[in-house]
Design a protein around this motif. Structure first.
Motif, mmCIF file in Angstrom:
data_model
loop_
_atom_site.group_PDB
_atom_site.id
_atom_site.type_symbol
_atom_site.label_atom_id
_atom_site.label_comp_id
_atom_site.label_asym_id
_atom_site.label_seq_id
_atom_site.Cartn_x
_atom_site.Cartn_y
_atom_site.Cartn_z
ATOM 1 N N THR A 1 0.843 -1.193 0.000
ATOM 2 C CA THR A 1 0.000 0.000 0.000
ATOM 3 C C THR A 1 0.878 1.243 0.000
ATOM 4 O O THR A 1 0.642 2.191 -0.763
ATOM 5 C CB THR A 1 -0.923 0.010 1.239
ATOM 6 O OG1 THR A 1 -1.500 -1.278 1.351
ATOM 7 C CG2 THR A 1 -1.994 1.061 1.131
ATOM 8 N N ALA A 2 1.911 1.214 0.858
ATOM 9 C CA ALA A 2 2.808 2.361 0.945
ATOM 10 C C ALA A 2 3.475 2.621 -0.400
ATOM 11 O O ALA A 2 3.558 3.771 -0.855
ATOM 12 C CB ALA A 2 3.855 2.116 2.023
ATOM 13 N N VAL B 1 0.973 4.147 -2.778
ATOM 14 C CA VAL B 1 0.712 5.551 -2.435
ATOM 15 C C VAL B 1 1.890 6.411 -2.906
ATOM 16 O O VAL B 1 1.704 7.501 -3.482
ATOM 17 C CB VAL B 1 0.481 5.701 -0.902
ATOM 18 C CG1 VAL B 1 0.483 7.165 -0.496
ATOM 19 C CG2 VAL B 1 -0.828 5.044 -0.520
ATOM 20 N N CYS C 1 1.677 6.925 -6.486
ATOM 21 C CA CYS C 1 0.567 7.843 -6.703
ATOM 22 C C CYS C 1 1.043 9.292 -6.572
ATOM 23 O O CYS C 1 0.729 10.152 -7.398
ATOM 24 C CB CYS C 1 -0.487 7.533 -5.647
ATOM 25 S SG CYS C 1 -2.125 7.831 -6.205
ATOM 26 N N ILE C 2 1.832 9.507 -5.499
ATOM 27 C CA ILE C 2 2.320 10.864 -5.230
ATOM 28 C C ILE C 2 3.254 11.319 -6.343
ATOM 29 O O ILE C 2 3.120 12.410 -6.891
ATOM 30 C CB ILE C 2 3.022 10.926 -3.857
ATOM 31 C CG1 ILE C 2 1.986 10.717 -2.751
ATOM 32 C CG2 ILE C 2 3.748 12.248 -3.645
ATOM 33 C CD1 ILE C 2 2.562 10.404 -1.404
ATOM 34 N N GLU D 1 -5.400 8.633 -11.523
ATOM 35 C CA GLU D 1 -5.495 8.310 -10.095
ATOM 36 C C GLU D 1 -6.458 7.149 -9.880
ATOM 37 O O GLU D 1 -6.212 6.238 -9.113
ATOM 38 C CB GLU D 1 -5.973 9.526 -9.324
ATOM 39 C CG GLU D 1 -4.818 10.286 -8.709
ATOM 40 C CD GLU D 1 -5.283 11.451 -7.885
ATOM 41 O OE1 GLU D 1 -4.422 12.091 -7.304
ATOM 42 O OE2 GLU D 1 -6.501 11.701 -7.832
ATOM 43 N N ASN E 1 -5.629 3.754 -8.335
ATOM 44 C CA ASN E 1 -6.334 3.193 -7.182
ATOM 45 C C ASN E 1 -6.782 1.774 -7.453
ATOM 46 O O ASN E 1 -6.723 0.907 -6.589
ATOM 47 C CB ASN E 1 -7.552 4.047 -6.828
ATOM 48 C CG ASN E 1 -7.112 5.288 -6.082
ATOM 49 O OD1 ASN E 1 -6.060 5.268 -5.444
ATOM 50 N ND2 ASN E 1 -7.886 6.348 -6.166
ATOM 51 N N ILE F 1 -3.964 -0.336 -7.070
ATOM 52 C CA ILE F 1 -3.653 -0.592 -5.658
ATOM 53 C C ILE F 1 -4.514 -1.734 -5.139
ATOM 54 O O ILE F 1 -4.034 -2.671 -4.518
ATOM 55 C CB ILE F 1 -3.887 0.675 -4.810
ATOM 56 C CG1 ILE F 1 -2.868 1.738 -5.191
ATOM 57 C CG2 ILE F 1 -3.780 0.357 -3.333
ATOM 58 C CD1 ILE F 1 -3.217 3.105 -4.685
#
Lengths: 184, 381
Positions: free
Chosen positions: B51-52, B55, B58-59, B81, B85, B88
């Motif tokens: 998940t990290a 993310v 994503c950033i 995004e 998602n 993810i």
């Protein structure tokens, strides 16, 4: 390696199995419950402090597992009510007798059938005391009771079994002219 | 007439006569059903890292889009995004089954089959050699006996041999042996006394099996070098082929390779030493890679036996770097066969170098592992 766990398993699983067999009166169910006992043992054996013996500790877990099993059983309330209604339950002979018991002499079969009418606590006491040969003190430790409570429960269980034995004698044994006696 | 014929004491006596009910399931099969044995200490760790990472991605990507001037790009960003998602979520879903395969499919922890030093404690290990159903191989079955008090190993051996469940284990019903075993302190021998009507002398396979089993039983359970044979108290046992034998010399069993023997109706193999010994450990390891005399190959690890080294009774054995070692039951049995073979050549510990996996079943491959005390543990009660 979980050597302590393995040892607890190897050393006691037959005892645990036999205890559960006489509690739930069904081989398949006892097999499943042995597994549940050892799942609980696995979760907690590192916290076992050795205040009681390993064997009594395992029996106490097995008893809790058996109690939970009965709680989950459908219609357990009805079964429990029958225990209080003597007239309704005295001729009840619902569960088939396991093979191990069926090959025994008649009196042993009657004892087994009579045990069905005991409460969970009574059954636990007589199984631990006489089938597993635990002392009063060890039984008290397993059940978390005082020794006097074990003695009282034991006394009541024996009376109850005796009463049912009488009934079986009248019902099944009276056809025979032979006097039913215990082989000593 | 309704009259009780039983006193409390008599009921107690009857309760004590209730049959001893046993769980007849194979302990290994039962153990395999335990869903927990090796739990991941941090089950949340891998999904969290995934998940990290997602993310973080994503950033990074998000910043790139934010830098863009047009609203179209913003639209694209939100679309991206969205798809990220989705990724993810997909990633999370993918990671969980992957994590499970590490500890074996369907969450079962593979188990060892031999007896190791830390399990014995105050008990005694007894090994019985039992013929298979075809009387082709002799399988060592070992057990730990507790609460022995002052009994000698031979007393325990005699006592327990009546309780072996050979048929249940897929083996031939051989025990109890129709003979008395006694240790003679004066001569330092085990005296084996058969009754006059014994049948061990009838038929060559009978006598071979009897002599081999006596040798192996004594060799595995004692340091005695000789067995004296008696029939009904008189010296010698008459065998159909070899004539009268007065004694058997007991040689320590060494330098064998451990292979697999699959009994009928059983999934788990027994670890069984080859009939013939080998000159060196390399040849023994090579022999484990092929079926041999009714035994099946036991080496399922890509070991490089030609590059092994030995220091202070520790065997350092490299495996192929690109070999995929599975953490499953077969690999655990294979590794135990390796440990037992190493023991045959005097090794005390084994280190797998360059192992592509850290753990197989209960064995931590990043450390040295002790060789077993005895193979094929079974409970005898």
């Amino acid at each position: 390696m979980d050597s302590v766990f393995d040892e607890l398993y190897n050393k006691y699983h037959q005892d645990v199995f036999q205890f559960l067999f006489y509690m739930v009166r069904n081989r398949e169910q006892a097999e499943d419950l042995v597994q549940e006992v050892y799942i609980r043992v696995f979760k907690s054996y590192d916290r076992f402090e050795g205040k009681s013996s390993e064997k009594t500790w395992l029996f106490s877990i097995a008893r809790n597992v058996a109690i939970d099993y009965f709680r989950k059983q459908k219609g357990w309330k009805d079964k429990l009510m029958e225990k209080f209604d003597w007239s309704a339950s005295q001729v009840k002979d619902s569960d088939p007798i396991p093979e191990e018991i069926a090959v025994q002499k008649e009196e042993i079969q009657w004892v087994y059938k009579s045990m069905e009418h005991c409460t969970m606590d009574q059954r636990a006491v007589i199984t631990l005391r006489f089938i597993h040969d635990l002392s009063i003190a060890e039984t008290a430790q397993t059940l978390g009771w005082t020794e006097s409570k074990v003695k009282t429960t034991q006394h009541r269980s024996l009376k109850l079994i005796k009463r049912h034995m009488e009934t079986f004698y009248v019902k099944e044994g009276s056809n025979s002219d032979e006097k039913v006696r215990v082989e000593r | 007439m309704k009259k009780s014929e039983w006193s409390d004491r008599e009921i107690e006596e009857l309760l004590r006569q209730m049959p001893k009910v046993k769980d007849h399931r194979n302990p290994i099969d039962m153990n395999q059903n335990f869903p927990f044995k090796k739990r991941n200490a941090f089950p949340w760790l891998v999904p969290s890292i995934a998940t990290a990472a997602a993310v973080f991605l994503c950033i990074i990507l998000g910043t790139k889009f934010i830098g863009g001037p047009t609203s179209q790009l913003f639209q694209e960003k939100s679309l991206n995004e969205k798809s990220l998602n989705q990724q993810i979520t997909l990633k999370k879903e993918n990671i969980q089954p992957k994590d499970q395969t590490f500890s074996g499919s369907d969450n079962r922890e593979p188990l060892k089959s031999s007896i190791y030093e830390n399990e014995v404690r105050k008990g005694k290990v007894i090994t019985y050699w039992i013929p298979d159903e075809q009387a082709q191989n002799i399988i060592p079955i070992s057990t730990i006996v507790h609460n022995i008090k002052n009994k000698s190993r031979l007393d325990v051996f005699n006592e327990k041999m009546a309780q072996l469940n050979e048929n249940e284990w897929g083996l031939d019903d051989f025990y109890p042996i129709n003979a008395d075993f006694n240790f003679n302190e004066k001569s330092g021998t085990v005296d084996v006394n058969v009754p006059a009507d014994h049948e061990y002398g009838k038929g060559s396979s009978n006598e071979l099996m009897f002599i081999n089993i006596i040798k192996k039983d004594i060799s595995s359970n004692s340091n005695v070098k000789k067995a004296r044979l008696f029939t009904d108290g008189k010296p010698g046992i008459e065998f159909g082929n070899t004539g009268i034998k007065n004694e058997i010399m007991i040689q320590p069993e060494r330098h064998h390779a451990y292979l697999f023997y699959y009994p009928n109706r059983h999934e788990s193999p027994y670890l069984v030493p080859s009939i013939e010994p080998f000159e060196n450990i390399r040849d023994a390891f090579k022999a484990m890679k092929k079926d041999r005399n009714g035994l099946k190959k036991s080496m399922h690890l890509k070991i490089k036996e030609n590059e092994l080294s030995i220091r202070n009774k520790v065997l350092y054995l490299p495996v192929e770097r690109d070999s995929k070692i599975k953490n499953d039951q077969l690999t655990v049995f294979s590794y135990e066969a390796l440990l037992l073979t190493a023991k045959e050549f005097g090794m005390e510990k084994v280190v797998i170098t360059d192992a592509p996996i850290k753990q197989i079943g209960p064995f931590d491959l990043t450390k040295e592992n002790k060789v077993p005390i005895a193979p094929n543990m079974r409970n005898i009660e």
